[in-house]
Design a protein around this motif. Structure first.
Motif, mmCIF file in Angstrom:
data_model
loop_
_atom_site.group_PDB
_atom_site.id
_atom_site.type_symbol
_atom_site.label_atom_id
_atom_site.label_comp_id
_atom_site.label_asym_id
_atom_site.label_seq_id
_atom_site.Cartn_x
_atom_site.Cartn_y
_atom_site.Cartn_z
ATOM 1 N N LYS A 6 73.179 65.948 52.176
ATOM 2 C CA LYS A 6 74.331 66.839 52.072
ATOM 3 C C LYS A 6 74.555 67.173 50.612
ATOM 4 C CE LYS A 6 79.001 67.555 53.882
ATOM 5 N NZ LYS A 6 80.114 66.970 54.665
ATOM 6 N N TRP A 11 74.213 70.918 54.653
ATOM 7 C CA TRP A 11 73.134 69.981 54.942
ATOM 8 C C TRP A 11 71.801 70.667 54.624
ATOM 9 C CZ3 TRP A 11 74.197 65.004 56.052
ATOM 10 C CH2 TRP A 11 75.502 64.703 56.455
ATOM 11 N N ARG A 30 75.408 68.917 60.474
ATOM 12 C CA ARG A 30 74.254 68.027 60.568
ATOM 13 C C ARG A 30 73.518 68.224 61.901
ATOM 14 N NH1 ARG A 30 72.799 63.212 57.980
ATOM 15 N NH2 ARG A 30 71.336 61.948 59.198
#
Length: 343
Positions: A6, A11, A30
């Motif tokens: 991150k 991400w 994510r």
């Protein structure tokens, strides 16, 4: 292998796989990143299954060399030299190895051995050709090589460019030797090289239809760089070409109707005769006359674009490699400038 991290609120994902370029992408969540990882790795796995890696054991390097010489080399202008290099490769023991056995070290050892036999420039050209052969095999022939084995082989450092200039005494000796030759095309060929900076192949391909002697222009339709060019001619060059044209007689035939090998042999014989008066001339190459011509153009006061228009150089760095000004001529110019300023 996939890496996920991150950064700056997003991400970031990077997937690395042998034989493929790294793939990178950023996502807001994510979950989206992991979904993309699964999809991408599945695509890469399917691509890998499309190849039968065991085929590398059934194909040897000689197979690639023969295929390249048959399918690719004939489409190149340097078909002769390239064919000879491939013949050299076919005599090497490693040409009998399978593609599964080939490693970068195979060609590292080849490089080091060849450097003890030939000049660095020759080795550089050989490595470049081998790299091209394996690259075509990977990209166009579907040979499942994970990577080009030449991509990690360091090329040797090229030798410093020649700075050989033609001395007045050497030119006198060469022309005297030409007078004893049994042909009437070699002397004008030498003089034309000095007046125009043309390569041997360009001179031998001159046709009457390429000339416009009234405007003092010569069109060279086929060059080393595959870019036609029209060069301005000096009065001496016009005189030489007009004489050769009249002697040739044919309207559209080549003005120098000889092969490159015949011209090369004539040059070697000429040097041997000239060496009786100028022993140091034995190391002079015909291509050095191109260096001499370019240097003379600059000494005449022509600028870089003007010289490049004549010589055909597209890269100024290469043009300067062909330029070897005589220090004594520069001194004379400096003194002349100082005298004019004082006056």
């Amino acid at each position: 292998m996939a890496n996920i991290r991150k950064r700056n609120g997003k991400w970031q994902v990077q997937i690395r796989r042998a034989g493929h370029k790294p793939r990178t992408k950023s996502f807001l969540t994510r979950a989206d990143a992991q979904r993309w990882i699964r999809q991408t790795e599945l695509e890469l796995d399917r691509a890998g299954l499309a190849y039968d890696s065991s085929s590398l054991e059934r194909i040897n390097v000689a197979d690639l060399l023969h295929k390249y010489r048959t399918e690719i080399t004939p489409g190149k202008r340097g078909i002769g030299p390239e064919g000879k290099r491939i013949e050299v490769f076919l005599r090497e023991r490693w040409s009998g190895l399978s593609l599964a056995q080939i490693t970068p070290q195979t060609f590292t050892q080849h490089r080091d051995r060849r450097l003890r036999q030939v000049e660095a420039g020759t080795v550089i050209r050989e490595l470049g050709l081998l790299h091209a052969i394996f690259e075509v095999a990977r990209r166009e022939w579907d040979i499942p090589l994970a990577q080009n084995p030449l991509s990690k082989v360091r090329k040797p450092k090229a030798a410093q460019g020649r700075d050989r200039r033609l001395a007045d005494e050497e030119l006198t000796a060469i022309l005297a030797a030409c007078d004893t030759a049994r042909n009437d095309w070699f002397r004008p060929g030498i003089l034309l090289a000095i007046e125009t900076g043309m390569r041997r192949g360009e001179i031998l391909n001159i046709r009457a239809r390429d000339l416009d002697l009234e405007l003092g222009l010569l069109t060279i339709p086929q060059t080393k760089t595959d870019r036609p060019r029209t060069i301005p001619l000096s009065e001496k060059a016009v005189s030489i070409l007009d004489e050769v044209r009249i002697r040739a007689g044919e309207k559209n035939g080549r003005l120098f109707p000889v092969t490159a090998n015949a011209f090369r042999l004539a040059w070697e014989r000429c040097k041997r005769r000239a060496a009786k008066d100028e022993p140091g001339i034995t190391d002079l190459r015909f291509h050095d006359l191109r260096h001499e011509a370019v240097s003379r153009f600059f000494e005449l006061g022509l600028n870089v674009p003007e010289v490049a228009a004549i010589s055909g150089h597209r890269n100024p760095r290469m043009l300067f490699r062909y330029t070897h000004l005589k220090p004594e001529n520069i001194v004379a110019k400096l003194r002349k400038s100082s005298t004019e300023l004082a006056a």
